[in-house]
Motif scaffolding. Structure first.
Motif, mmCIF file in Angstrom:
data_model
loop_
_atom_site.group_PDB
_atom_site.id
_atom_site.type_symbol
_atom_site.label_atom_id
_atom_site.label_comp_id
_atom_site.label_asym_id
_atom_site.label_seq_id
_atom_site.Cartn_x
_atom_site.Cartn_y
_atom_site.Cartn_z
ATOM 1 N N GLN A 62 17.372 49.208 33.718
ATOM 2 C CA GLN A 62 16.471 48.998 32.586
ATOM 3 C C GLN A 62 15.006 49.287 32.921
ATOM 4 O O GLN A 62 14.259 49.749 32.069
ATOM 5 N N ARG A 63 14.588 49.027 34.172
ATOM 6 C CA ARG A 63 13.159 49.111 34.484
ATOM 7 C C ARG A 63 12.790 50.197 35.487
ATOM 8 O O ARG A 63 11.694 50.723 35.447
ATOM 9 N N ASP A 64 13.681 50.508 36.433
ATOM 10 C CA ASP A 64 13.372 51.502 37.453
ATOM 11 C C ASP A 64 13.624 52.906 36.918
ATOM 12 O O ASP A 64 14.444 53.110 36.036
ATOM 13 N N SER A 65 12.915 53.873 37.495
ATOM 14 C CA SER A 65 13.055 55.244 37.034
ATOM 15 C C SER A 65 12.740 56.204 38.171
ATOM 16 O O SER A 65 12.201 55.802 39.198
ATOM 17 N N TRP A 66 13.081 57.456 37.967
ATOM 18 C CA TRP A 66 12.763 58.483 38.955
ATOM 19 C C TRP A 66 12.483 59.798 38.241
ATOM 20 O O TRP A 66 12.894 60.015 37.102
ATOM 21 N N VAL A 67 11.768 60.659 38.933
ATOM 22 C CA VAL A 67 11.377 61.956 38.392
ATOM 23 C C VAL A 67 11.506 62.979 39.505
ATOM 24 O O VAL A 67 11.206 62.684 40.662
ATOM 25 N N SER A 68 11.931 64.178 39.161
ATOM 26 C CA SER A 68 11.956 65.265 40.145
ATOM 27 C C SER A 68 11.183 66.446 39.598
ATOM 28 O O SER A 68 11.135 66.679 38.390
ATOM 29 N N ALA A 69 10.576 67.177 40.504
ATOM 30 C CA ALA A 69 9.868 68.409 40.160
ATOM 31 C C ALA A 69 10.145 69.406 41.267
ATOM 32 O O ALA A 69 10.288 69.032 42.431
ATOM 33 N N GLN A 70 10.255 70.673 40.915
ATOM 34 C CA GLN A 70 10.518 71.676 41.939
ATOM 35 C C GLN A 70 9.648 72.903 41.737
ATOM 36 O O GLN A 70 9.201 73.198 40.637
ATOM 37 N N CYS A 71 9.435 73.582 42.842
ATOM 38 C CA CYS A 71 8.650 74.812 42.843
ATOM 39 C C CYS A 71 9.395 75.814 43.718
ATOM 40 O O CYS A 71 9.736 75.514 44.865
ATOM 41 N N GLU A 72 9.645 76.975 43.188
ATOM 42 C CA GLU A 72 10.395 77.987 43.930
ATOM 43 C C GLU A 72 9.513 79.220 44.131
ATOM 44 O O GLU A 72 8.909 79.730 43.197
ATOM 45 N N THR A 73 9.436 79.667 45.386
ATOM 46 C CA THR A 73 8.702 80.883 45.712
ATOM 47 C C THR A 73 9.687 81.876 46.313
ATOM 48 O O THR A 73 10.882 81.633 46.343
ATOM 49 N N GLU A 74 9.170 82.969 46.829
ATOM 50 C CA GLU A 74 10.040 83.989 47.421
ATOM 51 C C GLU A 74 10.680 83.527 48.729
ATOM 52 O O GLU A 74 11.785 83.943 49.053
ATOM 53 N N THR A 75 9.998 82.652 49.475
ATOM 54 C CA THR A 75 10.492 82.281 50.802
ATOM 55 C C THR A 75 11.036 80.856 50.906
ATOM 56 O O THR A 75 11.733 80.549 51.867
ATOM 57 N N PHE A 76 10.723 79.987 49.965
ATOM 58 C CA PHE A 76 11.190 78.602 50.071
ATOM 59 C C PHE A 76 11.307 77.956 48.703
ATOM 60 O O PHE A 76 10.816 78.462 47.695
ATOM 61 N N ILE A 77 11.957 76.785 48.723
ATOM 62 C CA ILE A 77 12.070 75.928 47.545
ATOM 63 C C ILE A 77 11.490 74.567 47.929
ATOM 64 O O ILE A 77 11.818 74.025 48.984
ATOM 65 N N ALA A 78 10.644 74.031 47.082
ATOM 66 C CA ALA A 78 10.056 72.705 47.304
ATOM 67 C C ALA A 78 10.553 71.760 46.219
ATOM 68 O O ALA A 78 10.591 72.113 45.044
ATOM 69 N N LEU A 79 10.946 70.580 46.630
ATOM 70 C CA LEU A 79 11.452 69.571 45.712
ATOM 71 C C LEU A 79 10.673 68.286 45.935
ATOM 72 O O LEU A 79 10.530 67.826 47.074
ATOM 73 N N ALA A 80 10.160 67.710 44.876
ATOM 74 C CA ALA A 80 9.436 66.435 44.943
ATOM 75 C C ALA A 80 10.203 65.406 44.131
ATOM 76 O O ALA A 80 10.574 65.656 42.988
ATOM 77 N N LEU A 81 10.461 64.252 44.732
ATOM 78 C CA LEU A 81 11.112 63.132 44.065
ATOM 79 C C LEU A 81 10.140 61.965 44.020
ATOM 80 O O LEU A 81 9.559 61.590 45.042
ATOM 81 N N VAL A 82 9.970 61.394 42.850
ATOM 82 C CA VAL A 82 9.108 60.230 42.673
ATOM 83 C C VAL A 82 9.985 59.111 42.109
ATOM 84 O O VAL A 82 10.526 59.242 41.022
ATOM 85 N N MET A 83 10.138 58.046 42.893
ATOM 86 C CA MET A 83 10.896 56.885 42.442
ATOM 87 C C MET A 83 9.919 55.771 42.104
ATOM 88 O O MET A 83 9.026 55.466 42.896
ATOM 89 N N ALA A 84 10.087 55.182 40.924
ATOM 90 C CA ALA A 84 9.244 54.079 40.469
ATOM 91 C C ALA A 84 10.118 52.844 40.376
ATOM 92 O O ALA A 84 11.024 52.772 39.551
ATOM 93 N N CYS A 85 9.845 51.873 41.236
ATOM 94 C CA CYS A 85 10.629 50.635 41.267
ATOM 95 C C CYS A 85 9.789 49.509 40.676
ATOM 96 O O CYS A 85 8.663 49.264 41.120
ATOM 97 N N TYR A 86 10.346 48.840 39.699
ATOM 98 C CA TYR A 86 9.646 47.745 39.045
ATOM 99 C C TYR A 86 9.523 46.570 39.994
ATOM 100 O O TYR A 86 10.470 46.185 40.663
ATOM 101 N N TYR A 87 8.341 45.997 40.076
ATOM 102 C CA TYR A 87 8.038 44.905 41.000
ATOM 103 C C TYR A 87 7.575 43.705 40.189
ATOM 104 O O TYR A 87 6.510 43.730 39.585
ATOM 105 N N GLU A 88 8.402 42.662 40.145
ATOM 106 C CA GLU A 88 8.035 41.462 39.368
ATOM 107 C C GLU A 88 7.047 40.616 40.111
ATOM 108 O O GLU A 88 7.065 40.458 41.267
#
Length: 167
Positions: A141-167
């Motif tokens: 219900q409260r936690d979430s995550w996001v991914s973003a990627q960037c692809e070039t000719e020589t590599f692939i970059a992947l970014a993961l952002v996890m957001a954990c709810y903190y009471e």
């Protein structure tokens, strides 16, 4: 003037009074001038413990909005890696700097009561497949995550952002 040490007995245990614990003897207020009284009141105020009432609020005021974080992470990846070439030696430091930049950008969005984990992965293109997996104890219900990627000719970059709810 006669000095009286204050002490109390609670269930057979002797406890010291405030003056005795501080190594002071009580004095009458008439002996103090105004500046000493002000200092004494300030001293007492600094010693007082501040107590906050529980809010019993389980939801954040500013909820995590994944579309904003995805746009920020995608923009940072694209700007930093658009013209870059893959270098296996420099990739770890590049991943660390990009993840710090993404974390800083996410914190500026000011989602309250969230803690973040940012992971950036750079993989050389060599005709291989890649699977990335993560395990978390998750509150759906409260936690979430996001991914973003960037692809070039020589590599692939992947970014993961996890957001954990903190009471």
């Amino acid at each position: 003037m006669e000095w009286i040490q204050s002490a109390s007995v609670t269930k057979g245990k002797r406890t010291q009074g405030n003056y005795e614990a501080l190594g002071m003897a009580p004095m009458e207020e008439e002996y103090f001038n105004d500046s000493v009284k002000a200092k004494l009141l300030a001293f007492k105020a600094n010693r007082a413990k501040i107590r906050f009432a529980n809010t019993y609020r389980l939801e954040p005021y500013n909820k995590f909005r994944d579309y904003l974080v995805r746009d920020k992470a995608q923009a940072i990846l694209t700007n930093r890696l658009q013209q870059a070439k893959y270098d296996g030696v420099a990739s770890p430091s590049l991943c660390a700097s990009i993840s710090e930049e993404i974390l800083k950008a996410v914190k500026e969005l000011d989602f309250d009561r969230y803690k973040y984990v940012v992971s950036v992965l750079i993989v050389e293109k060599a005709g291989q497949a890649i699977n990335v997996a993560s395990r978390w104890v998750w509150d759906v219900q409260r936690d979430s995550w996001v991914s973003a990627q960037c692809e070039t000719e020589t590599f692939i970059a992947l970014a993961l952002v996890m957001a954990c709810y903190y009471e």
